[in-house]
Design a protein around this motif. Structure first.
Motif: not given
Length: 93
Positions: A7-16
């Protein structure tokens, strides 16, 4: 047996994070497509999709924050314990 989810995040959006196509980028899928669209993910080169279905593509590694691997062990096809967080660099480090 085990599974790994990164997991990670970009611009406060969660990512897989699904893959590492090269040394400079991650192949990602946004957890919430509408949230990603609201934060203008579609304006990023390499990101595409439908905010009501799925949004994903490639992002530069430098733009992805909080990369964490979650490792879940299984025995006899059932999860054992809780997923463990791993902070190694990269999804399969």
């Amino acid at each position: 047996m085990f599974t790994v989810q990164v997991d990670g995040s970009w611009n406060n959006c969660a990512l897989v994070i699904d893959d590492e196509p090269d040394d400079l980028s991650w192949m990602v899928g946004f957890v919430n497509g509408r949230d990603a669209w609201a934060h203008h993910a579609q304006d990023q080169p390499g990101i595409d999709g439908d905010p009501y279905d799925s949004v994903g593509g490639t992002l530069p590694k430098a733009d992805v924050e909080s990369v964490v691997s979650h490792v879940q062990r299984f025995e006899d096809g059932k999860p054992v314990g809780n997923p463990e967080e791993r902070w190694e660099y990269g999804p399969l480090a």
